[in-house]
Structure formats: C-alpha cells, structure tokens
Scaffold this motif. Structure first.
Motif, PDB file in Angstrom:
ATOM      1  N   LYS A   6       0.821  -1.209   0.000  1.00 31.41           N
ATOM      2  CA  LYS A   6       0.000   0.000   0.000  1.00 31.41           C
ATOM      3  C   LYS A   6       0.862   1.270   0.000  1.00 31.41           C
ATOM      4  O   LYS A   6       0.396   2.340  -0.369  1.00 31.41           O
ATOM      5  CB  LYS A   6      -0.936   0.009   1.201  1.00 31.41           C
ATOM      6  CG  LYS A   6      -1.911  -1.160   1.294  1.00 31.41           C
ATOM      7  CD  LYS A   6      -3.151  -0.919   0.472  1.00 31.41           C
ATOM      8  CE  LYS A   6      -4.323  -1.849   0.752  1.00 31.41           C
ATOM      9  NZ  LYS A   6      -4.078  -3.267   0.876  1.00 31.41           N
TER      10      LYS A   6
ATOM     11  N   ASP B 114      -3.917  -2.162   6.975  1.00 27.19           N
ATOM     12  CA  ASP B 114      -2.766  -1.626   6.242  1.00 27.19           C
ATOM     13  C   ASP B 114      -2.980  -0.276   5.587  1.00 27.19           C
ATOM     14  O   ASP B 114      -2.066   0.533   5.505  1.00 27.19           O
ATOM     15  CB  ASP B 114      -2.363  -2.597   5.133  1.00 27.19           C
ATOM     16  CG  ASP B 114      -1.784  -3.875   5.688  1.00 27.19           C
ATOM     17  OD1 ASP B 114      -1.245  -3.831   6.805  1.00 27.19           O
ATOM     18  OD2 ASP B 114      -1.881  -4.906   5.004  1.00 27.19           O
TER      19      ASP B 114
ATOM     20  N   GLY C  63      -7.952  -8.653  -2.778  1.00 31.80           N
ATOM     21  CA  GLY C  63      -9.110  -8.326  -1.953  1.00 31.80           C
ATOM     22  C   GLY C  63     -10.035  -7.429  -2.748  1.00 31.80           C
ATOM     23  O   GLY C  63     -11.019  -7.863  -3.334  1.00 31.80           O
ATOM     24  N   ASN C  64      -9.654  -6.131  -2.811  1.00 31.22           N
ATOM     25  CA  ASN C  64     -10.419  -5.170  -3.588  1.00 31.22           C
ATOM     26  C   ASN C  64     -10.060  -5.178  -5.070  1.00 31.22           C
ATOM     27  O   ASN C  64     -10.607  -4.415  -5.853  1.00 31.22           O
ATOM     28  CB  ASN C  64     -10.181  -3.770  -3.043  1.00 31.22           C
ATOM     29  CG  ASN C  64     -11.419  -3.205  -2.407  1.00 31.22           C
ATOM     30  OD1 ASN C  64     -12.528  -3.497  -2.866  1.00 31.22           O
ATOM     31  ND2 ASN C  64     -11.247  -2.405  -1.385  1.00 31.22           N
ATOM     32  N   LEU C  65      -9.088  -6.002  -5.452  1.00 31.12           N
ATOM     33  CA  LEU C  65      -8.650  -6.177  -6.842  1.00 31.12           C
ATOM     34  C   LEU C  65      -7.933  -4.959  -7.421  1.00 31.12           C
ATOM     35  O   LEU C  65      -7.796  -4.840  -8.635  1.00 31.12           O
ATOM     36  CB  LEU C  65      -9.844  -6.561  -7.745  1.00 31.12           C
ATOM     37  CG  LEU C  65     -10.472  -7.921  -7.429  1.00 31.12           C
ATOM     38  CD1 LEU C  65     -11.810  -8.081  -8.180  1.00 31.12           C
ATOM     39  CD2 LEU C  65      -9.531  -9.059  -7.818  1.00 31.12           C
ATOM     40  N   GLY C  66      -7.444  -4.071  -6.571  1.00 30.25           N
ATOM     41  CA  GLY C  66      -6.686  -2.919  -7.055  1.00 30.25           C
ATOM     42  C   GLY C  66      -5.347  -3.344  -7.628  1.00 30.25           C
ATOM     43  O   GLY C  66      -4.921  -2.864  -8.683  1.00 30.25           O
ATOM     44  N   ASN C  67      -4.681  -4.243  -6.933  1.00 29.52           N
ATOM     45  CA  ASN C  67      -3.379  -4.706  -7.390  1.00 29.52           C
ATOM     46  C   ASN C  67      -3.494  -5.431  -8.726  1.00 29.52           C
ATOM     47  O   ASN C  67      -2.687  -5.232  -9.629  1.00 29.52           O
ATOM     48  CB  ASN C  67      -2.806  -5.643  -6.329  1.00 29.52           C
ATOM     49  CG  ASN C  67      -1.361  -5.344  -6.035  1.00 29.52           C
ATOM     50  OD1 ASN C  67      -0.733  -4.524  -6.705  1.00 29.52           O
ATOM     51  ND2 ASN C  67      -0.823  -6.005  -5.040  1.00 29.52           N
TER      52      ASN C  67
ATOM     53  N   ALA D 291      -6.236  -8.273   5.350  1.00 30.45           N
ATOM     54  CA  ALA D 291      -6.236  -7.136   4.424  1.00 30.45           C
ATOM     55  C   ALA D 291      -6.938  -7.498   3.110  1.00 30.45           C
ATOM     56  O   ALA D 291      -7.153  -6.639   2.256  1.00 30.45           O
ATOM     57  CB  ALA D 291      -4.812  -6.660   4.150  1.00 30.45           C
TER      58      ALA D 291
ATOM     59  N   THR E  82       2.673  -9.099  -0.565  1.00 31.62           N
ATOM     60  CA  THR E  82       2.030  -7.811  -0.319  1.00 31.62           C
ATOM     61  C   THR E  82       2.326  -7.225   1.052  1.00 31.62           C
ATOM     62  O   THR E  82       2.100  -6.043   1.276  1.00 31.62           O
ATOM     63  CB  THR E  82       0.504  -7.943  -0.506  1.00 31.62           C
ATOM     64  OG1 THR E  82       0.048  -9.082   0.249  1.00 31.62           O
ATOM     65  CG2 THR E  82       0.147  -8.151  -1.972  1.00 31.62           C
TER      66      THR E  82
HETATM   67  C1  LIG Z   1      -4.676  -4.375   0.512  1.00 30.79           C
HETATM   68  C2  LIG Z   1      -3.932  -5.656   0.614  1.00 30.79           C
HETATM   69  C3  LIG Z   1      -4.197  -6.744  -0.246  1.00 30.79           C
HETATM   70  C4  LIG Z   1      -5.305  -6.715  -1.280  1.00 30.79           C
HETATM   71  O1  LIG Z   1      -5.025  -5.848  -2.333  1.00 30.79           O
HETATM   72  P1  LIG Z   1      -6.210  -5.363  -3.315  1.00 30.79           P
HETATM   73  O2  LIG Z   1      -5.573  -4.371  -4.191  1.00 30.79           O
HETATM   74  O3  LIG Z   1      -7.262  -4.791  -2.410  1.00 30.79           O
HETATM   75  O4  LIG Z   1      -6.692  -6.569  -4.027  1.00 30.79           O
HETATM   76  C5  LIG Z   1      -3.432  -7.893  -0.129  1.00 30.79           C
HETATM   77  N1  LIG Z   1      -2.474  -7.990   0.814  1.00 30.79           N
HETATM   78  C6  LIG Z   1      -2.185  -6.987   1.662  1.00 30.79           C
HETATM   79  C7  LIG Z   1      -1.143  -7.175   2.696  1.00 30.79           C
HETATM   80  C8  LIG Z   1      -2.904  -5.776   1.592  1.00 30.79           C
HETATM   81  O5  LIG Z   1      -2.619  -4.795   2.446  1.00 30.79           O
END
Ligand SMILES: *Cc1c(COP(=O)(O)O)cnc(C)c1O
Length: 433
Positions: A114, A145, A252-256, A304, A383
C-alpha cells in the motif's frame, strides 16, 4: 500515441471525459462509477529490456501517463522521492517451488504494498493543490494496512491533512502502533465501535454540511492515483526476471490486479495472471462461471484481503470484459486452514517465511500448477512483511518473524490518538475544534 494528455472517464459513462487531475482529486466519479483511462499508452519495450532500477522503470512509465499534465521533470522527481526502497524479486528454491519467485513489495515505510499507492498519490495531490489555494483533508476508516500507509504517505505534505479512524481494540497491536504514532498533519481516532461504525462515520462526514469546510477527500483503493503506481512493479519484475513470467496476485479489492492489467494492456507481456483470494470468494467464483453476487465480508487470517464486494471488479469488467478477463485470469480461493498450511509448507520446503497474504498466493500457485500442469515461471506478489502479523506467524510456525528496524523503532516513537464514541457528532466535535 498523440501528444495529448490521457483522459479519464467513469466506468458508468463513456462520454464524460475529465483530466487526471480531476479524477485524482474527485476519487469517485459523480455518477458513482470509478475512473478508468479512456486510452492506454503503449510502453516502449526498452523499459523491460534495459531499465536498470525500479526508479527508472517508475520514471519512464509514469511519465508516459502523466507528462502532458504534470510534466516529465516533475514526474521524474516525484518517482525518485517516492520510491526510496528496494523491490527485490527473490527466487525460491526447493521442489514444489521451482521457478516460483517472490516479488517483495513490503520494503516501504509501513511494510505493505500500500506504500506504493499512498506515497505516489500523496505527492500527486500535493503537486496539484500547490497550484491553487485549496487545502484538503484526507479522511480514512481503516482496519489495517491502508490507514498506516495513507498516514505515512500523506504526512508532512503542504495543503494536506489526514484524519484516521480505526476500531478501538479491533486491530492487532502492531497495526495499532503503526496507526497511532505521531505524524505531522495527522489526527488519529480510536473509535469505540466496529470497523463498520468507522465506515458509517466516514460516509456521514462526506454528506455533512458543517464539514464541507474541511474539503474532505478519500484515499481508498478506488482512487486512480493508487492504480498507476501499482503497474510499476510488474514491469520491474519482467525487466529483471526470467522470460514469460506470470503473476499471482493475493487479492481483496482487486486494485493490485487492476494495476497489473493496466500494465498488460499497455504492452507488458504476461502469459497469465492468478487472482488468489481468501474465503471471500466472489471473484474466483465469478471467473469460474458461477452466477454469484457480492457477499458479506468473512474475516480471515489474511485480513487485508477480507472484502466481500471488491470495488475494482467494475473497473476490470469495463477494461477487459468478462470473456477477456476469464481468458487472462485464473482464480482460486483458500480457507484459513490452508493459509496456515501454506505458510508451513513454504517454510519447510524453502526456508522462506511468507506472511498470510503471500501464503494465499503461494497456495494458489501450487493449485494452479496441479490443475493446469503449467509449470512456467511465476511470481507471487508479496504484499506484506510477515512481521506485521506476528500472531498468525506464531500460530502457523511456532516462531515469529524477525522485526525489521523500521517496525521496531515504532515502539519508541511518540503517539497521538484520541478515543471517541462511535458517532459522527463525536468526530465533528474534535475535527472542528
Ligand atoms: C490491501 C492488501 C491486499 C489486497 O489488495 P487489493 O488491491 O485490495 O486486491 C493484499 N495484501 C495486503 C497485505 C494488503 O494490504
């Protein structure tokens, strides 16, 4: 490519175009949709054949997107200032993990990926605000996070203040410490309630007439300013890694994943993406062709990624369409017991200590290989640093991760936090004081 700045449009309206500046400062489009680029610039392949440092990749890539609006010189300076840490691609060694790489995205100040988004977004906002007399207050509800990355990324920038809300006693001690250390321009509130209370207070604040004077803005993962920097490490990994490198993205939110797709759409060769989810399985089930709807959030060890309704899904659908999405992305999901088992398996076979989120990805790679018999080189996005999750690491391995110096230092730093009741009035009384 023409010499015109790239425009942005809402996922819900192809006709209404705006600048990057407007998309960045607004966050959400007026019609409730998310901003996406109306055209994607083409990356010169020289980036992934000859770039010799992460900062160089960042400078060249971001300039391609932003030079016509921000200026190449500003972009170059911004990237150098934002990315002051390493982004190593580590090869795992040992049987089941042959040709598996770990792209470590946790060497920034708050030990999660992040930091890339928050540090870039803060600098871009500060750049645009400096051209006006505007001040902005970034308001964030956090359960982990995002809050610390935003506080750290935005602290100390001119014209920007930060207000953080987190649920009192509902984050881990390490997470709490990262949220409450004293930072210039940041006010942190421990809300006597749940994360949902915090989110409700944030939503209320955005609608509150008394608070318009604060010029509130959010910094969550839907902001386009966080997506652009999330392309960079994919390009950097392809530049350093073996040929035909695929990526596994703990999501999670699929931003990555959306960042990776933007890089791919701009020409980065990526044979395959894996979307690795925890028990919040909407996206992999959708990819598998099931008729599923968003669900309530399920708490897991990879917290997260606890997202029942991934907001960037709308972006991925608009950028690629379902058919293309299913062709590019293989999805899977992993239950809590498998997260612990995956942490143990990789540790026993390779000596690598993965955090719970990265462990979801490593489990997904093994499932993918078993299912498809495709054993091509694959990088998992690491991550977060395992030291952020000592309780889960202890439970999985009976030991803890070594604490990096920048995390250890937090326990000596001064703190600043105010405990408040879970109401908008309580928040207003403090921020308007
Ligand atoms: C936010 C986060 C994710 C998920 O990322 P998205 O972009 O929301 O899919 C995965 N791992 C960690 C440690 C995060 O902080």
């Amino acid at each position: 490519m023409t010499n015109r700045a790239i425009s942005y449009r809402s996922t819900r309206n192809p006709d209404d175009l705006c600048s990057f500046r407007e998309a960045l400062l607004q966050g959400l489009a007026p019609d409730g949709g998310l901003f996406i680029p109306s055209a994607v610039p083409t990356l010169p392949s020289s980036i992934w054949t000859s770039a010799s440092s992460f900062v160089e990749v960042a400078q060249q890539t971001l300039a391609l997107w932003l030079k016509d609006e921000v200026g190449a010189e500003t972009v170059y300076a911004l990237a150098e200032d934002a990315f002051t840490f390493d982004v190593p691609l580590v090869a795992l060694e040992g049987g089941a993990y042959t040709d598996v790489y770990v792209l470590e995205l946790f060497h920034g100040p708050t030990l999660s990926f992040k930091d890339f988004g928050a540090r870039t977004m803060a600098r871009l906002m500060a750049h645009f605000l400096a051209q006006t007399t505007e001040r902005k207050t970034i308001l964030v509800a956090t359960s982990g996070d995002t809050g610390s990355a935003v506080a750290d990324g935005f602290a100390g920038h001119d014209n920007l203040d930060v207000v953080l809300l987190y649920p009192y006693q509902k984050v881990s001690p390490t997470q709490e410490r990262q949220l409450i250390i004293n930072r210039p321009g940041v006010q942190t509130f421990a809300v006597e309630g749940t994360f949902d209370d915090c989110q409700r207070m944030v939503k209320g604040a955005f609608r509150d007439a008394d608070l318009t004077q604060l010029n509130l803005s959010s910094a969550n993962s839907i902001n386009i300013g966080r997506l652009l920097p999330q392309m960079l490490y994919y390009i950097w990994a392809v530049a350093q890694g073996p040929e035909s490198l695929s990526f596994c993205v703990p999501s999670g939110n699929l931003g990555n994943l959306t960042g990776g797709m933007l890089a791919h759409l701009s020409g980065l060769p990526v044979p395959r993406f894996i979307a690795a989810h925890n028990a919040n399985a909407f996206f992999p089930r959708h990819l598998a062709g099931e008729d599923v709807a968003f669900g309530p959030t399920i708490p897991t060890y990879a917290n997260a990624m606890d997202v029942g309704a991934p907001s960037n899904f709308e972006r991925l659908q608009k950028l690629l369409g379902d058919q293309e999405l299913r062709a590019q992305v293989w999805g899977t999901y992993v239950h809590d017991s498998e997260i612990l088992a995956s942490m143990r398996h990789v540790y026993e076979h390779t000596g690598y200590l993965a955090d719970p989120h990265t462990a979801v990805g490593l489990h997904a790679i093994r499932s993918y290989r078993q299912t498809t018999q495709d054993h091509g080189p694959m990088a998992v996005l690491a991550t977060a640093h395992p030291a952020k999750f000592p309780e889960v690491v202890e439970r999985a391995l009976g030991r803890t991760a070594e604490t990096p110096a920048r995390l250890a230092k937090l326990w000596e730093a001064e703190t600043q936090v105010t405990r408040i009741a879970p109401t908008l009035d309580a928040l207003k009384a403090h921020v308007l004081a």
